[in-house]
Design an enzyme around this catalytic site. Structure first.
Site, PDB file in Angstrom:
ATOM      1  N   ASP A  98       0.794  -1.237   0.000  1.00  0.00           N
ATOM      2  CA  ASP A  98       0.000   0.000   0.000  1.00  0.00           C
ATOM      3  C   ASP A  98       0.821   1.279   0.000  1.00  0.00           C
ATOM      4  O   ASP A  98       0.339   2.318   0.426  1.00  0.00           O
ATOM      5  CB  ASP A  98      -0.909  -0.005   1.235  1.00  0.00           C
ATOM      6  CG  ASP A  98      -0.117  -0.160   2.525  1.00  0.00           C
ATOM      7  OD1 ASP A  98       1.115  -0.012   2.489  1.00  0.00           O
ATOM      8  OD2 ASP A  98      -0.738  -0.420   3.576  1.00  0.00           O
TER       9      ASP A  98
ATOM     10  N   GLU B 236      -0.327  -9.103  -1.257  1.00  0.00           N
ATOM     11  CA  GLU B 236      -0.981  -8.544  -0.052  1.00  0.00           C
ATOM     12  C   GLU B 236      -2.152  -7.640  -0.470  1.00  0.00           C
ATOM     13  O   GLU B 236      -2.278  -6.495  -0.038  1.00  0.00           O
ATOM     14  CB  GLU B 236       0.005  -7.794   0.848  1.00  0.00           C
ATOM     15  CG  GLU B 236      -0.457  -7.679   2.288  1.00  0.00           C
ATOM     16  CD  GLU B 236       0.472  -6.825   3.141  1.00  0.00           C
ATOM     17  OE1 GLU B 236       0.440  -5.590   3.010  1.00  0.00           O
ATOM     18  OE2 GLU B 236       1.232  -7.396   3.929  1.00  0.00           O
TER      19      GLU B 236
ATOM     20  N   GLU C  83      -2.254   5.070   2.864  1.00  0.00           N
ATOM     21  CA  GLU C  83      -2.171   3.658   2.462  1.00  0.00           C
ATOM     22  C   GLU C  83      -3.501   3.044   2.071  1.00  0.00           C
ATOM     23  O   GLU C  83      -3.565   2.210   1.160  1.00  0.00           O
ATOM     24  CB  GLU C  83      -1.524   2.828   3.582  1.00  0.00           C
ATOM     25  CG  GLU C  83      -0.030   3.093   3.787  1.00  0.00           C
ATOM     26  CD  GLU C  83       0.272   4.338   4.621  1.00  0.00           C
ATOM     27  OE1 GLU C  83      -0.679   4.970   5.129  1.00  0.00           O
ATOM     28  OE2 GLU C  83       1.443   4.697   4.759  1.00  0.00           O
TER      29      GLU C  83
ATOM     30  N   HIS D 270       5.626   5.560  13.314  1.00  0.00           N
ATOM     31  CA  HIS D 270       6.126   6.412  12.241  1.00  0.00           C
ATOM     32  C   HIS D 270       5.030   6.932  11.325  1.00  0.00           C
ATOM     33  O   HIS D 270       5.278   7.761  10.455  1.00  0.00           O
ATOM     34  CB  HIS D 270       7.139   5.645  11.387  1.00  0.00           C
ATOM     35  CG  HIS D 270       6.532   4.532  10.584  1.00  0.00           C
ATOM     36  ND1 HIS D 270       5.929   4.737   9.361  1.00  0.00           N
ATOM     37  CD2 HIS D 270       6.387   3.216  10.854  1.00  0.00           C
ATOM     38  CE1 HIS D 270       5.461   3.582   8.914  1.00  0.00           C
ATOM     39  NE2 HIS D 270       5.722   2.644   9.791  1.00  0.00           N
TER      40      HIS D 270
ATOM     41  N   ARG E  72       2.225   8.549   9.015  1.00  0.00           N
ATOM     42  CA  ARG E  72       1.928   9.956   8.664  1.00  0.00           C
ATOM     43  C   ARG E  72       0.782  10.536   9.478  1.00  0.00           C
ATOM     44  O   ARG E  72       0.845  11.677   9.924  1.00  0.00           O
ATOM     45  CB  ARG E  72       1.556  10.039   7.182  1.00  0.00           C
ATOM     46  CG  ARG E  72       2.721  10.371   6.293  1.00  0.00           C
ATOM     47  CD  ARG E  72       2.265  10.577   4.851  1.00  0.00           C
ATOM     48  NE  ARG E  72       3.291  11.251   4.097  1.00  0.00           N
ATOM     49  CZ  ARG E  72       4.436  10.703   3.708  1.00  0.00           C
ATOM     50  NH1 ARG E  72       4.715   9.445   4.027  1.00  0.00           N
ATOM     51  NH2 ARG E  72       5.322  11.400   3.034  1.00  0.00           N
TER      52      ARG E  72
ATOM     53  N   HIS F  48      12.484   5.185  13.085  1.00  0.00           N
ATOM     54  CA  HIS F  48      12.423   5.347  11.624  1.00  0.00           C
ATOM     55  C   HIS F  48      13.320   6.505  11.195  1.00  0.00           C
ATOM     56  O   HIS F  48      13.504   7.461  11.925  1.00  0.00           O
ATOM     57  CB  HIS F  48      10.955   5.622  11.272  1.00  0.00           C
ATOM     58  CG  HIS F  48      10.606   5.539   9.820  1.00  0.00           C
ATOM     59  ND1 HIS F  48      11.004   6.491   8.915  1.00  0.00           N
ATOM     60  CD2 HIS F  48       9.885   4.633   9.116  1.00  0.00           C
ATOM     61  CE1 HIS F  48      10.537   6.175   7.717  1.00  0.00           C
ATOM     62  NE2 HIS F  48       9.857   5.041   7.815  1.00  0.00           N
TER      63      HIS F  48
END
Ligand code: UD1
Ligand code: UDP
Length: 383
Positions: free
Chosen positions: A96, A118, A132, A209, A211, A242
């Site tokens: 994604d 996936e 995503e 991490h 967004r 990250h």
């Protein structure tokens, strides 16, 4: 020969594509080519090194603090020539990310078939996870062969009108990757991880991490982690941070310098998986960890309001707790103080696969192109 190009660009895509690339590379009837966008640079290269994958093409698109549009544009531009020259019969994308969506779109523009590994995960909420959920839906529209990890994912695709014959339930390739990385008696290359007394201090592994958590939600998460570390001296919080500077600034501002908090650079995936296997519990907003950790029998508290991976929540090893500081603290406290609650969640369940997903995907590809006559067996476990 059937020419298959695997296109990926970030750490999680690389981890989950690695076992499939290995399976494709070792099949004499397939010409397997890897193209990395390098949407991530260092974190991608860590995985390529670990799994010894040598890309034929590397778009090297990563820029510091890149935007969603800039990644999309660089990937589209970079893939145009490569697809024109290489002319694969099929491209494979995973999951994604922006690389996933832009990779599928590039192939569509060239009328090349798309296989989506996936496929079919849905939170059914446009903004969570962002971007995503939409990347995955858009990729689904462009896809010819949908490799759904679970029955739930297949159900999502069917309800959107995808032809059943184009969907293959395969299990998730992340479980294949863990067969490669997780070892009894593993010795860490990061010495500090060997020196932890996992039986005396309870190790909590943390990653965050996403967004949609940038800014206040991540600050709230970090403040709660600080309070947990201060109040529970018999815990050790390990947070591999990250590479994103937006994430690093917040995390280091709030959590650096606390005795029982260890902030690390991103770990190689074999180090990470073996740490997960030894820890007490995990707190994370990652997608991949929600699949890996249940297989290792450790509780996972998910620092989000919704998930596109409901299977392990239904199985009881994953709990969605949001990002509010107080509820986060209280949920962690419950698992640290109440053995019964802990034991309820610390069950090794594996709704995501049996370690043979890559083989199934390989067979499904060969079947779809008429190389194999019989439709392959699907993954029957899970939910
Ligand atoms: C991306 C994916 C996300 C996935 C995550 C996995 C998108 C929009 N987001 O988010 O779905 O969960 O990867 O980690 O596709 N950086 C480095 N070195 C690296 C990697 C990143 O310095 O090896 C820094 C760069 O400054 C870069 C920034 O991190 O601009 C953000 O990278 P980006 O891929 O845009 O977003 P992620 O948050 O990593
Ligand atoms: N991971 C890793 N090193 C780390 C942190 C995570 O190898 O320091 C692995 C983790 O085990 C999982 C994957 O990276 O396989 C998850 O990637 P990430 O959190 O970047 O993305 P997401 O899963 O949220 O898309």
């Amino acid at each position: 020969m059937l020419k298959v190009m695997s296109i990926f660009g970030t750490r999680p895509e690389a981890i989950k594509m690695a076992p499939l690339v290995k399976a494709l590379n070792s099949d004499s009837e397939i010409d397997s080519v890897v193209c990395v966008t390098a949407q991530h640079r260092d974190m991608l290269d860590q995985v390529l090194r670990l799994f010894d994958i040598k890309p034929r093409y590397d778009l090297d698109v990563m820029k510091e603090k890149q935007t969603l549009s800039s990644i999309t544009m660089s990937v589209l531009k970079g893939l145009d020539d490569i697809l024109e020259k290489a002319k694969p019969d099929l491209i494979l994308v995973h999951g994604d990310t922006t690389t996933t969506f832009a990779g599928a779109l590039s192939a569509f523009y060239k009328k090349i078939k798309v296989g989506h590994v996936e496929a079919g995960l849905r939170s059914h909420d446009k903004w969570f996870p962002y971007p995503e959920e939409i990347n995955r839906r858009l990729t689904g529209v462009l896809t010819d062969l949908h490799f759904a990890p679970t029955k739930t994912a297949k159900g999502n695709l069917l309800s959107e009108g995808v032809d059943e014959g184009d969907i293959f339930i395969t299990g998730n390739t992340v479980i294949d990757a863990m067969k490669y990385t997780v070892k009894d008696g593993y010795i860490f290359r990061e010495e500090r991880l060997n020196k932890l007394y996992y039986d005396k201090k309870r190790v909590i592994v943390v990653t965050a991490h996403r967004r949609e958590n940038w800014g206040k939600p991540l600050e709230d998460i970090c403040n709660a982690l600080r309070n947990i570390a201060v109040d529970f001296k018999d815990t050790y919080l390990i947070y591999p941070v990250h590479k994103n500077p937006v994430v690093r600034d917040t995390v280091y501002n709030i959590l650096d310098g606390i005795d029982n908090v260890l902030l690390l650079d991103p770990l190689d995936t074999d180090e990470m998986h073996n740490l997960l296997a030894k820890c007490y519990m995990v707190m994370t907003d990652s997608g991949g960890l929600q699949e890996e950790v249940p297989a290792l029998g450790k509780p996972v508290l998910v620092l989000r309001d919704v998930t596109e991976r409901p299977e392990a929540v239904e199985a009881g090893t994953v709990k969605i707790i949001g990002t509010d500081s107080e509820s986060l603290y209280n949920e962690a406290k419950l698992l640290l103080e109440n053995k019964e609650e802990y034991n309820k969640m610390a069950n090794a369940v594996n709704p995501y696969g049996d370690g043979n997903a890559s083989e199934r995907i390989l067979k499904a590809i060969k079947y779809s192109f008429g190389v194999l006559k019989e439709r392959p067996e699907e993954y029957k476990g899970g939910r």
